[in-house]
Design a protein around this motif. Structure first.
Motif, PDB file in Angstrom:
ATOM      1  N   ALA A  44       0.838  -1.202   0.000  1.00 27.22           N
ATOM      2  CA  ALA A  44       0.000   0.000   0.000  1.00 27.22           C
ATOM      3  C   ALA A  44       0.874   1.255   0.000  1.00 27.22           C
ATOM      4  CB  ALA A  44      -0.909   0.004   1.224  1.00 27.22           C
ATOM      5  N   GLN A  45       0.392   2.298  -0.703  1.00 24.81           N
ATOM      6  CA  GLN A  45       1.164   3.532  -0.795  1.00 24.81           C
ATOM      7  C   GLN A  45       0.217   4.725  -0.751  1.00 24.81           C
ATOM      8  OE1 GLN A  45       2.718   4.220  -4.685  1.00 24.81           O
ATOM      9  NE2 GLN A  45       3.660   6.170  -4.100  1.00 24.81           N
ATOM     10  N   GLY A  46       0.518   5.705   0.113  1.00 24.39           N
ATOM     11  CA  GLY A  46      -0.314   6.898   0.206  1.00 24.39           C
ATOM     12  C   GLY A  46       0.212   8.013  -0.685  1.00 24.39           C
ATOM     13  N   PHE A  47      -0.609   9.027  -0.919  1.00 20.44           N
ATOM     14  CA  PHE A  47      -0.205  10.141  -1.780  1.00 20.44           C
ATOM     15  C   PHE A  47      -0.321  11.489  -1.066  1.00 20.44           C
ATOM     16  CE2 PHE A  47      -1.010   6.682  -4.596  1.00 20.44           C
ATOM     17  CZ  PHE A  47      -0.004   6.789  -5.540  1.00 20.44           C
ATOM     18  N   GLY A  48      -0.260  11.459   0.261  1.00 18.96           N
ATOM     19  CA  GLY A  48      -0.328  12.702   1.014  1.00 18.96           C
ATOM     20  C   GLY A  48      -1.642  12.806   1.775  1.00 18.96           C
ATOM     21  N   HIS A  49      -2.614  13.435   1.137  1.00 16.90           N
ATOM     22  CA  HIS A  49      -3.894  13.627   1.822  1.00 16.90           C
ATOM     23  C   HIS A  49      -4.584  12.309   2.178  1.00 16.90           C
ATOM     24  CE1 HIS A  49      -3.926  17.948   1.211  1.00 16.90           C
ATOM     25  NE2 HIS A  49      -3.531  17.742  -0.035  1.00 16.90           N
ATOM     26  N   ASN A  50      -4.248  11.246   1.463  1.00 14.60           N
ATOM     27  CA  ASN A  50      -4.935   9.970   1.744  1.00 14.60           C
ATOM     28  C   ASN A  50      -4.089   9.023   2.594  1.00 14.60           C
ATOM     29  OD1 ASN A  50      -3.065   9.114  -0.119  1.00 14.60           O
ATOM     30  ND2 ASN A  50      -4.501   7.924  -1.355  1.00 14.60           N
ATOM     31  N   ASN A  51      -2.989   9.526   3.181  1.00  7.01           N
ATOM     32  CA  ASN A  51      -2.148   8.645   4.001  1.00  7.01           C
ATOM     33  C   ASN A  51      -2.916   8.020   5.162  1.00  7.01           C
ATOM     34  OD1 ASN A  51      -0.048   9.263   2.346  1.00  7.01           O
ATOM     35  ND2 ASN A  51       1.080  10.525   3.824  1.00  7.01           N
ATOM     36  N   PHE A  52      -3.947   8.709   5.614  1.00  3.31           N
ATOM     37  CA  PHE A  52      -4.735   8.174   6.744  1.00  3.31           C
ATOM     38  C   PHE A  52      -5.355   6.816   6.411  1.00  3.31           C
ATOM     39  CE2 PHE A  52      -7.856  10.200   4.113  1.00  3.31           C
ATOM     40  CZ  PHE A  52      -9.034   9.489   4.321  1.00  3.31           C
ATOM     41  N   LYS A  53      -5.526   6.559   5.113  1.00  2.00           N
ATOM     42  CA  LYS A  53      -6.119   5.269   4.730  1.00  2.00           C
ATOM     43  C   LYS A  53      -5.193   4.096   5.051  1.00  2.00           C
ATOM     44  CE  LYS A  53      -9.239   6.765   1.015  1.00  2.00           C
ATOM     45  NZ  LYS A  53      -9.689   6.518  -0.378  1.00  2.00           N
TER      46      LYS A  53
END
Ligand SMILES: Cc1cc2nc3c(=O)[nH]c(=O)nc-3n(C[C@H](O)[C@H](O)[C@H](O)COP(=O)(O)OP(=O)(O)OC[C@H]3O[C@@H](n4cnc5c(N)ncnc54)[C@H](O)[C@@H]3O)c2cc1C
Ligand code: SF4
Ligand code: FES
Ligand code: FES
Lengths: 327, 213
Positions: A299-308
């Motif tokens: 899994a990899q976040g892109f900033g604003h969605n790191n909370f996922k």
């Protein structure tokens, strides 16, 4: 909305022919997605072919499989006795989607074909490779709170928006199709696709291929299942993360399990490795946590969605706890 | 085509319908292209403007609205909401978001509650439409209307017709068995004034009263 030509068809064959004949036509089912996108100028068809009169509304049992016609309404399927008995997870997922007014219009086929809710896709003034290939992706470095953490490409990080489809991928459904070259079937797992280099393509249908229905095999998941949808308000919003969990238990041992996530990828995201990890193990929170860790690999976040990255495993654990009665 | 890189990407309904209509009227003026929404530019790129005449073709439409048979002729792009409000002067049904997000435009089609803003009128051939104007009989208010008044179920009243149509649907569908269930099944109707508690009370009371709605 720009005006367009309008035709009604009454047979799948006529529907396919009408679409093939006109390169800029679209089929209209419930219209809850298409009309919205047309109002915003995201999709500008020259002709609409109204498929609401096709005889594809039936919900029946066929050779032990549940068969649902593509034009069955979301609300009718959610409340159908056969669906509730045979595939209660599907009923639950449908009820978590949209509002009753929309479910009274939305069809099964249209639900599978609905476009992403990425706000850049929805705004013709913004760059978006899905809407206009080659223009770039506004979300990649933009406001990407709703966006994907699995299976992304640098071309697109959008998520698939349907709730129903998360249950269908977990339940090993098959999509029934008729098209210019005849009939074919696609396993639900292979129906939607990852963005790769062609994010404009949401799925593996060819131009002119009409969904006629879906089939779901019988299973042993009628007692232990849950669809958990996390969203910004308690109802009537798209999922930030959702989990479909279906378990068959013998005593406390997991005989079989199906897991899929929504709101995390360009397609309904089936968690096969986490399923394999859980098979034969006891239904305990500790095992659920380990399965969640397995599920989150890559899994990899892109900033604003790191909370996922935290929300997703927690949602998986909670869904499994509720499904197995450990909540 | 110049591409705006503005960050305000979440605007809703930023293209006034009126502007588009005016544009369509003068669509032969190519100079107008500079100020038109991208969707129209796309249509022009594809040379549809040349064929525009055929897209304004009206479709004959027979349907029943509030018990009255109507023989109409409408453009395919006309939504049921606009048909009601602009063509038939039935303004009880409200236009809120016009994009399926608020429930203000809820009406019944063949007894089922749907959103008139996302329903194209031409798809309703042969169907029966009921709006807030057709809910009551004569001077007698519908029990749901009475209950909204009694329980103070509205403030500005803008969402109220949609709430009432949806509340009736909620009971008819068998989804009004608890306050929790009412809230869930009324979640498609947004109220800016926050009249929710009283709306829920009104619906619960009508349900308890057991009258046929
Ligand atoms: C405010 C709002 C909130 C929503 N919230 C949710 C939510 O929380 N969860 C959720 O899952 N969904 C949600 N939805 C989406 C809704 O469920 C979909 O719009 C709906 O399911 C689409 O079905 P339809 O029949 O209206 O499709 P249409 O809008 O008629 O069609 C959509 C697309 O599918 C194509 N199509 C339709 N039928 C077929 C077929 N048989 N074969 C091939 N192509 C076909 C059409 O050509 C079109 O391109 C929401 C929608 C709105 C407006
Ligand atoms: S995430 Fe996909 S849909 Fe959204 S802007 Fe990027 S390319 Fe378009
Ligand atoms: S006006 Fe139709 S839902 Fe808002
Ligand atoms: S009463 Fe004002 S919006 Fe509901």
């Amino acid at each position: 909305m720009i005006n367009f030509g309008y035709t009604r068809v009454t047979t799948p064959k006529a529907a396919v022919e009408a679409l093939v004949k006109n390169s800029n036509a679209q089929w209209l089912a419930g219209g809850t997605n298409l009309v919205d996108l047309m109002k915003k100028g995201v999709i500008v068809p020259q002709n609409l072919i109204d498929i609401n009169n096709l005889p594809l509304k039936e919900i029946k049992k066929d050779n032990g499989k549940l068969h649902i016609g593509a034009l069955a309404l979301n609300s009718d399927v959610a409340e159908n006795d056969l669906v509730r008995q045979q595939q209660p997870l599907l009923s639950l997922a449908l009820q978590a989607g949209a509002s009753q007014q929309i479910r009274n219009m939305a069809t099964i086929g249209g639900n599978m074909m609905q476009r992403t809710r990425c706000s850049y896709f929805y705004n013709p003034d913004m760059p978006c490779n899905k809407r206009e290939p080659g223009t770039g992706c506004g979300a990649l470095k933009g406001f990407n709170r709703m966006h994907a953490i699995f299976g992304t490409s640098e071309k697109c990080i959008a998520v698939h928006p349907s709730d129903m489809c998360i249950a269908l991928v977990a339940l090993d459904a098959t999509v029934l199709i008729t098209g210019p070259k005849g009939e074919r079937r696609i396993s639900f797992q292979n129906f939607h696709r990852l963005p790769g280099d062609a994010p404009q393509r949401d799925n593996t249908l060819e131009r002119g291929e009409l969904i006629t229905g879906i089939e779901i095999p019988d299973n042993a998941f009628k007692d232990h299942f849950h669809y958990l949808k996390i969203r910004d308000r308690t109802s009537y919003a798209f999922a930030l993360v959702s989990v479909a969990a279906a378990v068959s238990l013998q005593g406390d041992t997991i005989q079989d399990v199906r897991l899929a996530m929504g709101g995390v990828a360009h397609k309904p995201w089936r968690l096969v490795e986490a399923e394999n990890f859980l098979k034969g193990k006891s239904a305990s929170e500790a095992n659920f946590r380990q399965a969640a860790a397995v599920a989150m690999k890559g899994a990899q976040g892109f900033g604003h969605n790191n909370f996922k990255l935290k929300l997703a495993p927690n949602t998986l654990v909670e869904a499994l706890k509720t499904a197995t009665g450990k909540a | 085509m110049a591409r705006k890189k503005s960050p305000n990407h979440q605007q809703e309904g930023q293209q006034p319908e009126e502007g588009r209509r005016n544009f369509l009227k003068q669509s032969t003026l190519l100079t107008a292209l500079a100020v038109t929404p991208p969707s129209l530019l796309k249509a022009a790129e594809l040379r549809w403007d040349e064929k525009a005449a055929s897209y304004f073709e009206k479709v004959p439409l027979a349907l029943e609205i509030n018990g009255k048979a109507q023989q109409l002729s409408v453009e395919p792009r006309v939504t049921l909401l606009d048909l009601l409000r602009e063509h038939l002067a039935q303004t009880g049904t409200k236009k809120g978001c016009d994009h399926g997000q608020c429930g203000a435009c809820t009406v019944h089609v063949d007894g089922k509650r749907v959103l008139s803003c996302l329903s194209l009128a031409v798809t309703l051939e042969g169907k029966k439409v009921t709006t807030i104007e057709g809910l009551s009989t004569g001077d007698q208010l519908h029990p749901m209307q009475e209950a909204f008044i009694k329980h103070d179920g509205f403030q500005c009243g803008y969402c109220t017709p949609g709430q009432i149509m949806s509340g009736v649907g909620c009971i008819r569908e068998g989804h009004a068995n608890s306050e929790e269930e009412i809230r869930e099944y009324m979640s498609g109707n947004i109220c800016r004034c926050g009249a929710y508690p009283n709306i829920v009370k009104a619906i619960a009371e009508v349900k308890k009263g057991g009258q046929k709605v």
